[in-house]
Structures are given as C-alpha cells and as structure tokens.
Design an enzyme around this catalytic site. Structure first.
Site, PDB file in Angstrom:
ATOM      1  N   LYS A  69       2.236  -0.823  15.271  1.00  0.00           N
ATOM      2  CA  LYS A  69       3.782  -0.632  15.566  1.00  0.00           C
ATOM      3  C   LYS A  69       4.210  -2.165  16.038  1.00  0.00           C
ATOM      4  CE  LYS A  69       5.035   2.754  13.605  1.00  0.00           C
ATOM      5  NZ  LYS A  69       5.033   2.333  12.375  1.00  0.00           N
ATOM      6  N   HIS A 122       0.920  -1.199   0.021  1.00  0.00           N
ATOM      7  CA  HIS A 122      -0.078   0.236  -0.129  1.00  0.00           C
ATOM      8  C   HIS A 122       0.760   1.171  -0.016  1.00  0.00           C
ATOM      9  CE1 HIS A 122      -3.835  -1.948   1.892  1.00  0.00           C
ATOM     10  NE2 HIS A 122      -3.386  -2.784   0.681  1.00  0.00           N
ATOM     11  N   TYR A 154      -8.592   4.773   8.257  1.00  0.00           N
ATOM     12  CA  TYR A 154      -8.720   5.144   9.756  1.00  0.00           C
ATOM     13  C   TYR A 154      -9.784   6.274   9.886  1.00  0.00           C
ATOM     14  CZ  TYR A 154      -4.517   2.836  10.840  1.00  0.00           C
ATOM     15  OH  TYR A 154      -3.356   1.913  11.073  1.00  0.00           O
ATOM     16  N   TYR A 160       4.606   6.249   9.949  1.00  0.00           N
ATOM     17  CA  TYR A 160       3.727   5.169   9.791  1.00  0.00           C
ATOM     18  C   TYR A 160       4.311   4.113   9.016  1.00  0.00           C
ATOM     19  CZ  TYR A 160      -0.389   2.453   9.024  1.00  0.00           C
ATOM     20  OH  TYR A 160      -1.726   1.485   9.281  1.00  0.00           O
ATOM     21  N   PRO A 187      -2.949  -0.624  19.418  1.00  0.00           N
ATOM     22  CA  PRO A 187      -2.923  -0.983  17.839  1.00  0.00           C
ATOM     23  C   PRO A 187      -2.909   0.008  16.773  1.00  0.00           C
ATOM     24  CG  PRO A 187      -4.890  -1.870  18.775  1.00  0.00           C
ATOM     25  CD  PRO A 187      -4.180  -1.145  19.939  1.00  0.00           C
TER      26      PRO A 187
END
Ligand code: FAD
Ligand code: DHB
Length: 397
Positions: free
Chosen positions: A298, A75, A202, A386, A294
């Site tokens: 990570k 992604h 998200y 990220y 979560p």
C-alpha cells in the site's frame, strides 16, 4: 545565494513529490522539486512493485502511463498458500478490478522524463536543510552544488519520505505519532529467473512468511521474513534459495527455480501515522506522514492518494480562492490511511510468524487463512482492499 520563487516548493523526488509536481503542472500550478540524491540514484532505487487500479488510472489519465500500459503486468488475482495448498483470490470475479505489477523506479523514471520533457524545474543533489515560516511566508533553505539557496513559496509539500526534514520541523506539541514495530523484517531479492508463477504468491509457513513477485517475464522478485536485526552478510544466495524452497515448494507440483541474484536488501517493518498532516502552509505526503508494513503493498499507492487530495485542494485554492478543501486535507487523507493501516496490519499478522508462537497460534493462522480463502465474503473483503478502496471524493484525473 539564489532566491527562487514558486507557488509550491516540493521536497523529495519519490513517487509523492514527482506525481504532485506532474499533476500540478497539468493544472497550470508552478512548482520546484528538490531531491537530495542524484537522478540515477532515484531512478534505480529498488522498492515497490504493486500498483492499485486507482494509481494506474491517475498515471494513465495524466499522460505518463504509456510505458506502464505496455510493460506493466496486469494481474487478476493472487494466490494465498498455506498448509501445502494454494488458494486463488480472483479479484476480477470478486470485485471486478485488477492490480498492475510495475516497479516503483519505472514510475519514477516516467515522471522524471515527463518533467524534464516539459522543462519544469527539478534539482537533483539539492538537499533541503530547513523549512521556515510555514504559517505565513514559507521558505525552503537548501544546498546545491556546494552553495546555499532559498525558495520562497505559497505552500511547501513535504514529500521527503520517512527520514526527511519536514515532519521533524514540527514542534513536539503540535504533532502526534501512532506507531507499531514488528519483530521481523523482509529480506528481498531480484533474480534473473522467470517467475515460478504468473501471479503473486503470499505464503504462510511455520518457518515464516515468503512472497513470490516479479518484475518481468524474466525477472523474479522474492521476499523472505527474517529477524529484524538480520545481517544480510549471513544470507548467501544458496541459503536464500534453499529457504525460499522450503517455505514455498509445499504445494505438490510446484518447483521454485533458482537463478542469479542481482540485488538483495533488508526492509524493516513498521506501522506509523503522523497526525495532523498539515501545519499552516506545510503539507506532509506519503512516507513523510505514514508508513505501512509492505505486506498489503500500500505504501506507494497511499502516497499517490495523498497527492490526489492535495492537488484537488490546491486547484480549488488557485482557481476559486477556496481554502475549504485544503483545510480538510488531514481528515481526507487519514480516512484512507487508517483503512490501509488496518489492512496492512491484518495481512502482516495473518501471514507472518511472531516470536514465541505456539501450536495454538499456528492453528489460528491456519484457521484464519482457511476462512479467508473459503468464504466468498472474506475473499471479497481481501480483494476489495488489495486492489484499492474507492476514493471518497471525486478526483481531477
Ligand atoms: P520516498 O520514495 O521515500 O521519496 C522521498 C524522497 O525524498 C527520496 O527520493 C529522498 O531522497 C528525498 N529526500 C529526503 N530528504 C530530503 C531532503 N532533505 N532534501 C531533498 N530530498 C530529500 N508500496 C506499494 O504501494 N506497493 C508495494 O508493492 C510496495 N512494496 C515495497 C517493498 C519494499 C521492499 C519497500 C522498501 C517499500 C515498498 N512499498 C510499497 C512502499 C513504497 O516504496 C513507499 O511507500 C514509497 O516510496 C513512498 O513514496 P514517497 O514519495 O512518499 O517517499
Ligand atoms: C511486492 C512488494 C510488496 O510489498 C507486496 O506486498 C507485493 C509485491 C513487490 O515488490 O513486487
């Protein structure tokens, strides 16, 4: 009673223990892996899904990435959705990196297959009961097939997760804990339905956070913020889909398709760090030493980062009799751990509803999300964290 001897005794066949055992094997360092559950149990345990590019590189460069390269979904960005609009954070454009969606249990399967393939010792249904003498001549006492056994080793790697025995073996005065609990949990599902988006979403909503992820073009992985004492029995499939729809289908033209749910569970949320992570010849790695909520994806990646640091230290010890890198284990790991704690805490705070929030705090969430998605600098900061911060020290793989 069998008395075995090895260089590194590894407790736990999760991502930390298996990756460590594999990298050590490639460096000619012997280890024995003990896992209290069955092989089938650890190969089907549903958990993480997002791999940083650095994690993917370590797995691929060490020869266990063939299926990951074939089946992993690469992604280039994620969507942040709030206030009826979606905003894409383009990792590739902002920081030139990507992430890979590949289930944790698939990483575990690949690592077990490699270890079994080269005939290195790994014992399932073998529970470590006690670790001894870790300052001088470390020993692991364990039980296998109803019998007591011992491993004598140069070092012990405590890769036994948050509920393991290794951290608990440290006397209270020698270890410090930094901890934060969150007043909510995640309800996660796997469903036989094509993901409604090809990238992760998200989603911040007044009723709480929701996340759309996936495992394959046919399987969706979705999460809902719920109460920390939520009972899964209260969530019928219809109720889960209805709540996901309410929170996620806020963007015009977006429809969340439902489908048969084949796995569901509730995950508590906490931040936790043990300090130090080394006690003589006993090292803690992964969830045994630290837990992140979560939201930043990570946990598994941090476990692999610890493995990288310990592998380097052990190689320098065995190949050059140099202990310096081993002595810096805690310091090197914690530098990354705290940056990931910060990022995971920030993502969690920004995207979840806390109890007793009023209209003022709701507007602050929206303003923060608006800033993060409209400022190039802020988007790049999110993207850089990220996809995974660069490693401070050179690795072996
Ligand atoms: P574990 O995976 O917990 O492995 C420890 C092993 O030790 C277990 O197999 C256990 O059975 C064994 N063990 C324990 N005690 C003993 C004993 N006494 N003797 C022998 N064996 C023992 N992380 C990410 O990076 N990205 C994500 O997207 C992500 N999403 C997540 C989503 C959910 C719902 C959850 C629950 C977690 C998520 N995580 C994520 C976190 C990630 O799953 C963990 O951080 C990761 O499993 C840590 O690996 P580990 O090897 O340290 O510990
Ligand atoms: C997944 C889990 C996470 O914690 C996250 O932040 C993103 C995706 C997943 O399981 O796919």
């Amino acid at each position: 009673m069998a008395k075995l001897r090895t260089q590194v005794g590894i407790i736990g066949a999760g991502p930390a223990g298996l990756t460590l055992a594999h990298l050590l094997h490639l460096q000619g360092i012997e280890s024995i892996v003990l896992e209290r559950h069955s092989r089938e149990y650890v190969e089907t345990r549903v958990r993480a899904g997002v791999l940083e590019q650095g994690t993917v590189d370590i797995l691929c460069n060490s020869g266990v990435g063939e299926r990951l390269k074939r089946e992993g979904l690469q992604h280039q960005g994620v969507e942040l959705r709030f206030d009826g609009k979606g905003h894409r954070i383009d990792f590739q454009e902002l920081v030139g990196k990507s992430i890979t969606v590949y289930a944790q249990q698939e990483v575990v399967k690949d690592l077990i297959a490699a270890r079994v393939g080269y005939n290195a010792p790994i014992y399932f249904e073998a529970e470590a009961l006690r670790v001894d003498d870790y300052d001088a001549e470390p020993k692991i006492h364990y039980q296998h097939n109803g019998e007591a056994h011992e491993i004598h080793c140069d070092f012990i790697a405590g890769c036994d997760g948050f509920h393991g025995i290794c951290r608990l073996a440290i006397p209270a005065g020698q270890i410090q804990f930094h901890e934060r609990h969150y007043p909510f949990a995640w309800l996660g599902i796997l469903a036989h339905v094509p993901p409604a988006s090809h990238e992760l979403i998200y989603n911040y909503h007044e009723r709480g956070f929701a996340l759309l992820s996936m495992r394959s073009p046919e399987i969706s992985r979705l999460y809902l913020q719920c109460a920390s004492d939520e009972n899964i029995e209260n969530w019928s499939d219809d109720r889960i889909w209805a709540e996901l729809g309410t929170r996620m289908a806020t963007r015009e033209g977006f429809a969340l398709k439902d489908g048969p749910i084949f796995q569901k569970g509730i995950t508590p949320m906490r931040s936790f760090v043990a300090e130090p992570m080394q006690f003589g010849k006993l090292f803690l790695l992964g969830d045994a030493a630290h837990i992140v909520p979560p939201t930043g994806a990570k946990g598994l990646n941090l476990a692999v980062a610890d493995v990288r640091v310990l592998t380097r230290g052990l190689v320098e010890f065995y190949q050059r009799a140099d202990r310096a890198a081993l002595q810096r284990y805690t310091e090197r790991c914690l530098r990354r751990v705290w940056k990931c704690q910060r990022f995971s805490w920030w993502m969690t705070s920004m995207l979840h509803r806390f109890p007793d929030e009023d209209s003022f705090s709701h507007q602050l969430h929206l303003a923060e999300l608006d800033y993060v998605t409209s400022s190039r600098a802020a988007s790049a900061t999110l993207a850089e964290n990220y996809v995974g911060l660069p490693f401070d020290t050179p690795g072996l793989f």
